[in-house]
Enzyme design. Structure first.
Site, PDB file in Angstrom:
ATOM      1  CG  MET A   1      73.046 -22.971  13.761  1.00 46.28           C
ATOM      2  SD  MET A   1      72.807 -21.440  14.662  1.00 46.28           S
ATOM      3  CE  MET A   1      71.257 -21.805  15.463  1.00 46.28           C
ATOM      4  CB  CYS A   2      71.062 -25.021   9.998  1.00 46.66           C
ATOM      5  SG  CYS A   2      70.193 -24.375  11.438  1.00 46.66           S
ATOM      6  NE  ARG A   3      75.814 -27.683   7.603  1.00 44.65           N
ATOM      7  CZ  ARG A   3      76.945 -27.067   7.264  1.00 44.65           C
ATOM      8  NH1 ARG A   3      77.855 -27.697   6.516  1.00 44.65           N
ATOM      9  NH2 ARG A   3      77.157 -25.834   7.646  1.00 44.65           N
TER      10      ARG A   3
END
Length: 263
Positions: A1-3
């Protein structure tokens, strides 16, 4: 989830870290190589950076996917910095916050990002509400778990914690309240980086000539990238980088709802 990614070193164009590498953050928005949760990071993005002589970082954030923003490509081509933090946000449930929910969050001369999720939000973190001053709760930038975690980190910084201690304290509090939370946190100042690996991937590249990069995943195939072990705090300055093991919360422990607010 997300970077997300933080950099500390000699001034370079933002694009040298975000758009030019073959697997840079821009490409990770649609084709991450090591993302364990989620597949497309299209619900907002942002970059914050420090300019020489100015302790307050600048930010550029948007609610849509980074690949659709041509202005971002121009900005990263010409803006240079020796300290930055950037993030792309995983596709998530609909919300009204838009750009305000995109990292980096910022206050007190720091930039912050959260890669992860808090199960049971918002109810699972309700026991932590009394630990925060009312003004901090009322001034949250967004109504999501990341903004609340940022409020915990910020309360620690304002209480005198150094960046590493502020991150570690927030991770312990949230993990006690919501077991199973993924809490890869990233905090950048003009001359510091602090990060936690807690439930998701975290890597770093430290080179005297290239500076230090801390990121969710490598942006190229340089063999010198090192993976940070899970349950670890990373702290870096312009001269050193340290890894410190983080302790798991005690089984069955929970934050006390009567805890006094931090001031």
């Amino acid at each position: 989830m997300c970077r997300h990614l933080a950099y500390l070193g000699r001034p370079v164009p933002l694009g040298a870290l975000l758009t030019e590498p073959p697997h840079g953050l821009t490409r990770q928005s649609w084709q991450p190589r090591r993302q364990r949760h989620g597949t497309v990071n299209a619900d907002g993005f942002g970059v914050g950076w420090f300019a020489d002589g100015d302790p307050v970082p600048a930010r550029y954030r948007r609610a849509g996917p980074v690949w659709a923003d041509l202005t971002f490509a121009d900005l990263t081509r010409v803006v240079r910095s020796g300290s930055l933090l950037a993030a792309v946000r995983d596709a998530t449930l609909p919300g009204a916050d838009g750009e305000a929910a995109a990292a980096p969050f910022s206050a007190e001369g720091y930039l912050f990002s959260h890669n992860g999720a808090v199960p049971g939000w918002p109810g699972s973190l309700a026991p932590l509400v009394p630990a925060l001053p009312a003004a901090d709760l009322l001034s949250l930038e967004a109504r999501n778990d990341s903004a609340f975690v940022w409020a915990l980190v910020l309360a620690g910084l304002r209480a005198g914690d150094d960046p590493g201690r502020a991150l570690a304290g927030a991770v312990t509090e949230v993990a006690e309240a919501s077991p199973g939370a993924r809490l890869n946190l990233l905090l950048a100042g003009a001359d510091t980086i602090a990060a936690t690996a807690w439930g998701d991937t975290l890597w770093y590249l430290a080179d005297p000539d290239r500076g230090t990069v801390v990121a969710s995943e490598p942006y190229d195939d340089d063999p010198h990238w090192q993976e940070v072990p899970d349950r670890t705090l990373l702290t870096a300055s312009r001269t050193e980088l340290l890894l410190t093991e983080l302790k798991e919360p005690s089984p069955g422990s929970a934050p006390a709802p009567s805890k006094e607010p931090r001031t």
